[in-house]
Design a protein around this motif. Structure first.
Motif, PDB file in Angstrom:
ATOM      1  N   CYS A  13       6.084   1.806  -9.929  1.00 55.02           N
ATOM      2  CA  CYS A  13       6.518   2.769  -8.616  1.00 55.02           C
ATOM      3  C   CYS A  13       7.668   2.873  -8.990  1.00 55.02           C
ATOM      4  O   CYS A  13       7.851   4.183  -8.667  1.00 55.02           O
ATOM      5  CB  CYS A  13       6.551   1.817  -7.518  1.00 55.02           C
ATOM      6  N   ASP A  16       8.008   5.023 -11.930  1.00 56.70           N
ATOM      7  CA  ASP A  16       7.467   6.801 -12.375  1.00 56.70           C
ATOM      8  C   ASP A  16       8.162   7.321 -10.839  1.00 56.70           C
ATOM      9  O   ASP A  16       8.104   8.649 -11.229  1.00 56.70           O
ATOM     10  CB  ASP A  16       6.620   6.064 -11.706  1.00 56.70           C
ATOM     11  N   VAL A  17       8.446   6.771  -9.822  1.00 55.73           N
ATOM     12  CA  VAL A  17       9.521   8.277  -8.901  1.00 55.73           C
ATOM     13  C   VAL A  17      10.675   8.369  -9.170  1.00 55.73           C
ATOM     14  O   VAL A  17      10.984  10.023  -9.245  1.00 55.73           O
ATOM     15  CB  VAL A  17       9.561   7.458  -6.778  1.00 55.73           C
ATOM     16  N   HIS A  24       5.202   9.783 -16.769  1.00 56.06           N
ATOM     17  CA  HIS A  24       4.131  10.099 -16.301  1.00 56.06           C
ATOM     18  C   HIS A  24       3.889   8.050 -16.280  1.00 56.06           C
ATOM     19  O   HIS A  24       3.458   7.149 -17.817  1.00 56.06           O
ATOM     20  CB  HIS A  24       2.757   9.865 -15.405  1.00 56.06           C
ATOM     21  N   GLY A  26       2.514   5.487 -14.534  1.00 51.45           N
ATOM     22  CA  GLY A  26       1.088   5.364 -13.151  1.00 51.45           C
ATOM     23  C   GLY A  26      -0.015   5.045 -14.276  1.00 51.45           C
ATOM     24  O   GLY A  26      -0.062   3.728 -13.505  1.00 51.45           O
ATOM     25  N   ALA A  55      -0.040   1.681  -4.992  1.00 50.04           N
ATOM     26  CA  ALA A  55       1.536   2.158  -5.608  1.00 50.04           C
ATOM     27  C   ALA A  55       1.043   3.266  -5.701  1.00 50.04           C
ATOM     28  O   ALA A  55       1.747   4.240  -6.329  1.00 50.04           O
ATOM     29  CB  ALA A  55       1.739   1.194  -6.708  1.00 50.04           C
ATOM     30  N   GLN A  56      -0.132   3.638  -6.383  1.00 55.27           N
ATOM     31  CA  GLN A  56      -0.943   4.437  -7.422  1.00 55.27           C
ATOM     32  C   GLN A  56      -0.745   6.052  -6.465  1.00 55.27           C
ATOM     33  O   GLN A  56       0.070   6.992  -6.492  1.00 55.27           O
ATOM     34  CB  GLN A  56      -1.770   4.824  -8.146  1.00 55.27           C
ATOM     35  N   ILE A  59       3.209   6.868  -5.895  1.00 58.25           N
ATOM     36  CA  ILE A  59       3.346   7.521  -6.492  1.00 58.25           C
ATOM     37  C   ILE A  59       3.498   8.826  -6.327  1.00 58.25           C
ATOM     38  O   ILE A  59       3.849  10.194  -6.585  1.00 58.25           O
ATOM     39  CB  ILE A  59       2.978   7.083  -7.363  1.00 58.25           C
ATOM     40  N   ARG A  63       6.094  11.720  -5.634  1.00 52.30           N
ATOM     41  CA  ARG A  63       5.925  13.114  -5.791  1.00 52.30           C
ATOM     42  C   ARG A  63       5.469  14.324  -5.533  1.00 52.30           C
ATOM     43  O   ARG A  63       5.189  15.718  -6.481  1.00 52.30           O
ATOM     44  CB  ARG A  63       5.620  12.532  -7.690  1.00 52.30           C
ATOM     45  N   ILE A  71      -3.840  12.583 -10.622  1.00 56.25           N
ATOM     46  CA  ILE A  71      -3.541  11.638 -10.125  1.00 56.25           C
ATOM     47  C   ILE A  71      -4.659  10.712  -9.627  1.00 56.25           C
ATOM     48  O   ILE A  71      -5.342  10.149  -9.298  1.00 56.25           O
ATOM     49  CB  ILE A  71      -2.696  11.567  -8.824  1.00 56.25           C
TER      50      ILE A  71
END
Length: 353
Positions: A13, A16-17, A24, A26, A55-56, A59, A63, A71
């Motif tokens: 997390c 990726d952020v 990516h 994720g 969490a996905q 993200i 984003r 996603i």
């Protein structure tokens, strides 16, 4: 262990952020439920799967790409993988419960068939050890039993039934049952041996045709012992079984019978109607070791047999229970934990009356 998938979710997390848009991480979230399934149950696995999905989604929101196909595909993949992991947990837990019930039945069967030897019988201190060759097995073809008589003596049986698997267990149960039914009331050891030989032959052949009896060989090597309370001797009959070892101090003497009879199951077939009894001194402080060939024929990876007669005198001064603990550790270390055959040992020390 729970820290590992949780740490993975948090790390993915954060990275990726904060990472550039073209990076990516994720997809790595799928590892969280996959790792959890290795050590946890269905509920914890489902929780980790839900956290990974959350969490996905987080993200995607942070984003600003939550509505993109990429996603959404990752979220769908996480849901599918998490569902599969939970299903695996449910099936695995169900099988483990079934295995636990089977083991419980096996332990109960062992306690009924191969009953623990008495720790004390008259002036004797007794201990028994049974090591099955098959992993998770509780009972095989080796056996031992003891019984007190009205003549102030203790009778013991140790034996090894031919073969393995259910047939061997059935024959083991037969011999143990016949011994327990007769040992306390048979007047002499020869009569006891004749009784067991006849019972064994009758039960193993009563439902077979003549052709099956000619091609099937059911037998068991055995030793019958009678140890009187007030006479420092041991009487024994050997039926094709390895001789007992008498340890007096650091000196070891095999009690080799002058005449070893045929194994149980062959006596009546060859017309044997009498068994010779051998008598040996067995004084206060002496230790008697009975064993099956699974002990002396145990080999290590180099094919070297276990040096039983060399190791046994090292533990002569120990209590029978302690001696068998040393023997078990040493034997399993010699074969690296994998026996080729079942092994049974009985240790008997004569104490002062």
């Amino acid at each position: 262990m729970v820290v590992i998938p949780l740490g993975l979710i948090v790390t993915v997390c954060v990275v990726d952020v904060l990472a550039p848009p073209h990076i990516h991480l994720g997809p790595l979230l799928v590892a969280a439920p996959a790792i959890t399934v290795a050590f946890a149950g269905a509920w914890l696995t489902a929780l980790m799967g839900a956290l990974a999905v959350a969490a996905q989604v987080l993200i995607g929101v942070l984003r600003g790409v939550l509505t993109t196909a990429n996603i959404q595909a990752q979220i769908a993949a996480l849901v599918i993988v998490s569902t599969i992991c939970v299903t695996v947990c449910v099936v695995r837990d169900r099988r483990e419960r079934q295995l636990h019930r089977v083991r419980s039945v096996a332990v109960a069967a062992q306690s009924v068939l191969l009953q623990p030897l008495p720790t004390r019988a008259g002036p004797l201190r007794i201990a028994g050890l049974y090591l099955p060759a098959e992993e998770e097995a509780e009972l095989g073809g080796d056996l031992y039993a003891a019984a007190r008589t009205d003549h102030h003596s203790t009778r013991l049986l140790i034996g090894d039934v031919r073969g393995n698997g259910l047939a061997a267990i059935n024959n083991t149960a037969l011999l143990l049952g016949a011994f327990r039914a007769a040992a306390h009331r048979q007047a002499t050891l020869p009569r006891l041996a004749i009784h067991l030989d006849g019972a064994f032959r009758w039960d193993t052949s009563q439902w077979r045709s003549q052709d099956e009896q000619d091609t099937t060989e059911d037998f068991a090597t055995a030793i019958f012992l009678d140890i009187p309370d007030h006479d420092p001797v041991v009487h024994l009959i050997t039926c094709g079984h390895p001789p007992p070892l008498l340890l007096r101090g650091n000196h070891l003497t095999p009690l080799t019978a002058e005449a070893s009879h045929l194994p149980i199951g062959f006596g009546g077939a060859f017309g044997i109607s009498a068994y010779d009894v051998q008598t040996f001194p067995f004084e206060v402080g002496d230790l008697l070791l009975l064993y099956t060939d699974g002990v002396i024929e145990a080999r290590n990876a180099d094919g070297v047999f276990y040096p039983f007669t060399e190791r046994a005198p090292e533990w002569t001064k120990d209590d029978p229970d302690e001696l068998l603990r040393h023997l078990q550790d040493d034997l399993l270390a010699h074969v690296h934990g994998h026996l080729n055959d079942d092994a049974a040992v009985v240790a008997i020390r004569r104490l002062a009356v």
